[in-house]
Design a protein around this motif. Structure first.
Motif, PDB file in Angstrom:
ATOM      1  N   GLU A  80       0.756  -0.975   0.207  1.00 15.39           N
ATOM      2  CA  GLU A  80       0.048   0.124   0.158  1.00 15.39           C
ATOM      3  C   GLU A  80       0.928   1.234  -0.007  1.00 15.39           C
ATOM      4  OE1 GLU A  80      -3.830  -0.019   0.626  1.00 15.39           O
ATOM      5  OE2 GLU A  80      -3.056  -1.925  -0.970  1.00 15.39           O
ATOM      6  N   GLN A  81       1.915   0.761   0.132  1.00 16.30           N
ATOM      7  CA  GLN A  81       2.939   2.353   0.964  1.00 16.30           C
ATOM      8  C   GLN A  81       3.687   3.120  -1.028  1.00 16.30           C
ATOM      9  OE1 GLN A  81       3.471   4.022   3.884  1.00 16.30           O
ATOM     10  NE2 GLN A  81       4.788   5.597   2.077  1.00 16.30           N
ATOM     11  N   LEU A  82       3.779   3.875  -0.724  1.00 19.00           N
ATOM     12  CA  LEU A  82       4.514   4.377  -2.505  1.00 19.00           C
ATOM     13  C   LEU A  82       5.924   5.927  -1.846  1.00 19.00           C
ATOM     14  CD1 LEU A  82       2.498   5.949  -4.976  1.00 19.00           C
ATOM     15  CD2 LEU A  82       4.169   7.972  -4.104  1.00 19.00           C
ATOM     16  N   GLU A  83       6.583   5.335  -2.872  1.00 17.59           N
ATOM     17  CA  GLU A  83       7.675   5.419  -2.375  1.00 17.59           C
ATOM     18  C   GLU A  83       8.331   6.241  -3.451  1.00 17.59           C
ATOM     19  OE1 GLU A  83       9.965   2.823   0.796  1.00 17.59           O
ATOM     20  OE2 GLU A  83       9.840   1.767  -0.553  1.00 17.59           O
ATOM     21  N   LEU A  84       9.243   7.192  -2.668  1.00 13.90           N
ATOM     22  CA  LEU A  84       9.880   7.914  -4.080  1.00 13.90           C
ATOM     23  C   LEU A  84      11.210   7.831  -3.708  1.00 13.90           C
ATOM     24  CD1 LEU A  84       7.573  11.053  -3.285  1.00 13.90           C
ATOM     25  CD2 LEU A  84       7.621  10.303  -6.143  1.00 13.90           C
ATOM     26  N   LEU A  85      11.640   8.126  -5.696  1.00 13.90           N
ATOM     27  CA  LEU A  85      13.401   8.368  -5.690  1.00 13.90           C
ATOM     28  C   LEU A  85      14.267   9.247  -5.593  1.00 13.90           C
ATOM     29  CD1 LEU A  85      15.635   5.609  -6.118  1.00 13.90           C
ATOM     30  CD2 LEU A  85      15.498   6.671  -8.443  1.00 13.90           C
ATOM     31  N   ILE A  86      15.154   9.726  -4.085  1.00 15.35           N
ATOM     32  CA  ILE A  86      15.774  11.058  -4.347  1.00 15.35           C
ATOM     33  C   ILE A  86      17.451  10.822  -4.521  1.00 15.35           C
ATOM     34  CG2 ILE A  86      15.652  12.498  -2.712  1.00 15.35           C
ATOM     35  CD1 ILE A  86      12.853  12.922  -3.876  1.00 15.35           C
ATOM     36  N   ILE A  87      17.381  11.739  -5.303  1.00 14.91           N
ATOM     37  CA  ILE A  87      19.344  11.675  -5.335  1.00 14.91           C
ATOM     38  C   ILE A  87      19.627  13.137  -4.285  1.00 14.91           C
ATOM     39  CG2 ILE A  87      18.956  10.139  -7.463  1.00 14.91           C
ATOM     40  CD1 ILE A  87      19.538  12.392  -8.853  1.00 14.91           C
ATOM     41  N   GLU A  88      20.836  12.320  -3.937  1.00 13.75           N
ATOM     42  CA  GLU A  88      21.238  13.519  -3.146  1.00 13.75           C
ATOM     43  C   GLU A  88      22.702  14.049  -4.190  1.00 13.75           C
ATOM     44  OE1 GLU A  88      24.966  13.744   0.327  1.00 13.75           O
ATOM     45  OE2 GLU A  88      22.964  13.871   1.182  1.00 13.75           O
ATOM     46  N   ASP A  89      23.147  14.828  -4.586  1.00 11.61           N
ATOM     47  CA  ASP A  89      24.317  15.533  -5.798  1.00 11.61           C
ATOM     48  C   ASP A  89      25.580  15.251  -5.405  1.00 11.61           C
ATOM     49  OD1 ASP A  89      24.487  17.738  -5.194  1.00 11.61           O
ATOM     50  OD2 ASP A  89      23.467  18.413  -7.227  1.00 11.61           O
ATOM     51  N   ILE A 104      10.179   0.922 -12.175  1.00 12.01           N
ATOM     52  CA  ILE A 104       9.610  -1.742 -13.118  1.00 12.01           C
ATOM     53  C   ILE A 104      10.369  -2.583 -12.952  1.00 12.01           C
ATOM     54  CG2 ILE A 104       7.725  -1.386 -14.542  1.00 12.01           C
ATOM     55  CD1 ILE A 104       9.860  -1.168 -16.676  1.00 12.01           C
ATOM     56  N   SER A 105      11.880  -2.039 -12.350  1.00 14.91           N
ATOM     57  CA  SER A 105      12.552  -3.390 -12.169  1.00 14.91           C
ATOM     58  C   SER A 105      14.288  -2.924 -12.059  1.00 14.91           C
ATOM     59  CB  SER A 105      13.495  -4.677 -13.186  1.00 14.91           C
ATOM     60  OG  SER A 105      13.639  -3.972 -14.085  1.00 14.91           O
ATOM     61  N   GLY A 106      15.102  -3.588 -11.471  1.00 14.66           N
ATOM     62  CA  GLY A 106      16.334  -2.746 -11.261  1.00 14.66           C
ATOM     63  C   GLY A 106      16.511  -2.386  -9.739  1.00 14.66           C
ATOM     64  N   GLU A 107      18.123  -2.430  -9.001  1.00 14.25           N
ATOM     65  CA  GLU A 107      18.478  -2.159  -7.945  1.00 14.25           C
ATOM     66  C   GLU A 107      18.832  -1.162  -7.713  1.00 14.25           C
ATOM     67  OE1 GLU A 107      18.241  -4.403  -4.868  1.00 14.25           O
ATOM     68  OE2 GLU A 107      16.336  -5.790  -6.504  1.00 14.25           O
ATOM     69  N   LEU A 108      19.099  -0.023  -6.262  1.00 14.59           N
ATOM     70  CA  LEU A 108      19.661   1.008  -6.309  1.00 14.59           C
ATOM     71  C   LEU A 108      21.069   1.077  -6.751  1.00 14.59           C
ATOM     72  CD1 LEU A 108      17.699   3.049  -3.504  1.00 14.59           C
ATOM     73  CD2 LEU A 108      17.621   3.013  -6.117  1.00 14.59           C
ATOM     74  N   VAL A 109      21.449   1.254  -7.233  1.00 15.04           N
ATOM     75  CA  VAL A 109      23.049   1.794  -7.707  1.00 15.04           C
ATOM     76  C   VAL A 109      23.279   3.004  -8.120  1.00 15.04           C
ATOM     77  CG1 VAL A 109      25.308   0.476  -8.889  1.00 15.04           C
ATOM     78  CG2 VAL A 109      22.981  -0.539  -8.207  1.00 15.04           C
ATOM     79  N   PRO A 110      24.443   3.825  -7.217  1.00 20.37           N
ATOM     80  CA  PRO A 110      23.897   5.032  -7.463  1.00 20.37           C
ATOM     81  C   PRO A 110      25.415   5.665  -8.618  1.00 20.37           C
ATOM     82  CG  PRO A 110      24.893   5.104  -5.098  1.00 20.37           C
ATOM     83  CD  PRO A 110      24.180   3.803  -5.546  1.00 20.37           C
ATOM     84  N   GLN A 111      25.562   6.521  -9.862  1.00 12.07           N
ATOM     85  CA  GLN A 111      26.302   6.429 -10.219  1.00 12.07           C
ATOM     86  C   GLN A 111      27.513   7.364  -9.539  1.00 12.07           C
ATOM     87  OE1 GLN A 111      25.072   8.677 -13.843  1.00 12.07           O
ATOM     88  NE2 GLN A 111      26.864   7.973 -15.156  1.00 12.07           N
ATOM     89  N   ILE A 112      28.170   7.313  -8.833  1.00 12.68           N
ATOM     90  CA  ILE A 112      29.160   7.725  -7.870  1.00 12.68           C
ATOM     91  C   ILE A 112      29.638   8.869  -8.580  1.00 12.68           C
ATOM     92  CG2 ILE A 112      29.172   6.465  -5.728  1.00 12.68           C
ATOM     93  CD1 ILE A 112      31.658   4.625  -7.689  1.00 12.68           C
ATOM     94  N   GLU A 113      29.917   8.857  -9.845  1.00 10.07           N
ATOM     95  CA  GLU A 113      30.887   9.900 -10.541  1.00 10.07           C
ATOM     96  C   GLU A 113      30.192  10.847 -10.447  1.00 10.07           C
ATOM     97  OE1 GLU A 113      31.567   6.596 -12.010  1.00 10.07           O
ATOM     98  OE2 GLU A 113      29.841   6.989 -12.942  1.00 10.07           O
ATOM     99  N   GLU A 114      28.751  11.231 -10.546  1.00 12.28           N
ATOM    100  CA  GLU A 114      27.639  12.173 -10.762  1.00 12.28           C
ATOM    101  C   GLU A 114      26.902  12.330  -9.222  1.00 12.28           C
ATOM    102  OE1 GLU A 114      25.694  12.911 -14.210  1.00 12.28           O
ATOM    103  OE2 GLU A 114      27.201  12.315 -15.734  1.00 12.28           O
ATOM    104  N   ILE A 115      26.421  11.583  -8.534  1.00 16.05           N
ATOM    105  CA  ILE A 115      25.764  11.283  -7.355  1.00 16.05           C
ATOM    106  C   ILE A 115      26.495  11.290  -6.182  1.00 16.05           C
ATOM    107  CG2 ILE A 115      23.564  12.138  -8.558  1.00 16.05           C
ATOM    108  CD1 ILE A 115      23.049   9.480  -7.995  1.00 16.05           C
ATOM    109  N   ASN A 116      26.118  11.751  -4.521  1.00 18.22           N
ATOM    110  CA  ASN A 116      26.357  10.760  -3.533  1.00 18.22           C
ATOM    111  C   ASN A 116      25.898   9.359  -3.517  1.00 18.22           C
ATOM    112  OD1 ASN A 116      28.481  12.606  -2.815  1.00 18.22           O
ATOM    113  ND2 ASN A 116      27.429  14.462  -2.228  1.00 18.22           N
ATOM    114  N   LYS A 117      24.320   9.772  -3.240  1.00 17.04           N
ATOM    115  CA  LYS A 117      23.445   8.515  -2.782  1.00 17.04           C
ATOM    116  C   LYS A 117      22.507   8.831  -3.418  1.00 17.04           C
ATOM    117  CE  LYS A 117      22.172  10.328   2.081  1.00 17.04           C
ATOM    118  NZ  LYS A 117      22.791  10.772   3.081  1.00 17.04           N
ATOM    119  N   VAL A 118      21.081   7.892  -4.085  1.00 16.95           N
ATOM    120  CA  VAL A 118      20.518   7.908  -4.081  1.00 16.95           C
ATOM    121  C   VAL A 118      19.104   6.818  -3.179  1.00 16.95           C
ATOM    122  CG1 VAL A 118      20.758   5.896  -5.052  1.00 16.95           C
ATOM    123  CG2 VAL A 118      19.580   6.885  -6.084  1.00 16.95           C
ATOM    124  N   THR A 119      18.062   7.254  -2.383  1.00 15.24           N
ATOM    125  CA  THR A 119      17.104   6.943  -1.354  1.00 15.24           C
ATOM    126  C   THR A 119      16.240   6.531  -1.990  1.00 15.24           C
ATOM    127  OG1 THR A 119      18.489   8.369  -0.022  1.00 15.24           O
ATOM    128  CG2 THR A 119      16.533   6.506   0.802  1.00 15.24           C
TER     129      THR A 119
END
Length: 145
Positions: free
Chosen positions: A18-27, A94-109
């Motif tokens: 029932e819970q909706l989540e949003l993907l937020i990145i820290e640059d 729709i799919s995938g695991e969180l993997v931040p692109q470390i050249e551009e962003i610090n973290k993704v949550t």
């Protein structure tokens, strides 16, 4: 000479029961942001948005609908002022695991809507406020204070 840069990105969400989540990145500037990047030759805006979401976060998504086009200017040390145009879409993960692109962003949550709203309004880029606002409206989410 005016240099123009066109990018696309998205507000990415997923449903966990029932819970909706949003993907937020820290640059890399320690600011809250949304996945986005430059359009490559031959790509549609939608293709750019989905490719950038995948590259920056590891998540495959599908476009639900367009959110907004924002415009701003930033300064590039070699090129001078750059006029930036960013097309944002509402994107369902729709799919995938969180993997931040470390050249551009610090973290993704993944965050609850309440938390995502709070961090966007406190340490997010001001020109993304309306983008998040539109996504919340489309997803029928309550907006924070």
């Amino acid at each position: 000479m005016d240099v123009k840069e066109i990018s696309a990105g998205g507000v990415v969400y997923r449903k966990r029961g029932e819970q909706l989540e949003l993907l937020i990145i820290e640059d890399r500037y320690m600011k809250i942001s949304l996945p986005k990047g430059k359009q490559e030759p031959g790509e549609t805006m939608e293709e750019t948005a989905l490719r950038e979401v995948k590259e920056e976060t590891g998540i495959d998504g599908r476009i639900v609908e367009p959110l907004e086009v924002i415009y701003y200017q930033y300064y590039h040390p070699q090129l001078g002022p750059i006029n930036k145009e960013v097309h944002y879409y509402l994107v369902e993960a729709i799919s995938g695991e969180l993997v931040p692109q470390i050249e551009e962003i610090n973290k993704v949550t993944w965050m609850s809507p309440e938390e995502a709203w709070r961090v966007q309004m406190s340490i997010g880029y001001e020109n993304n406020h309306s983008v998040i606002d539109k996504a919340f409206t489309l997803l029928s989410l309550p907006k924070g204070k």
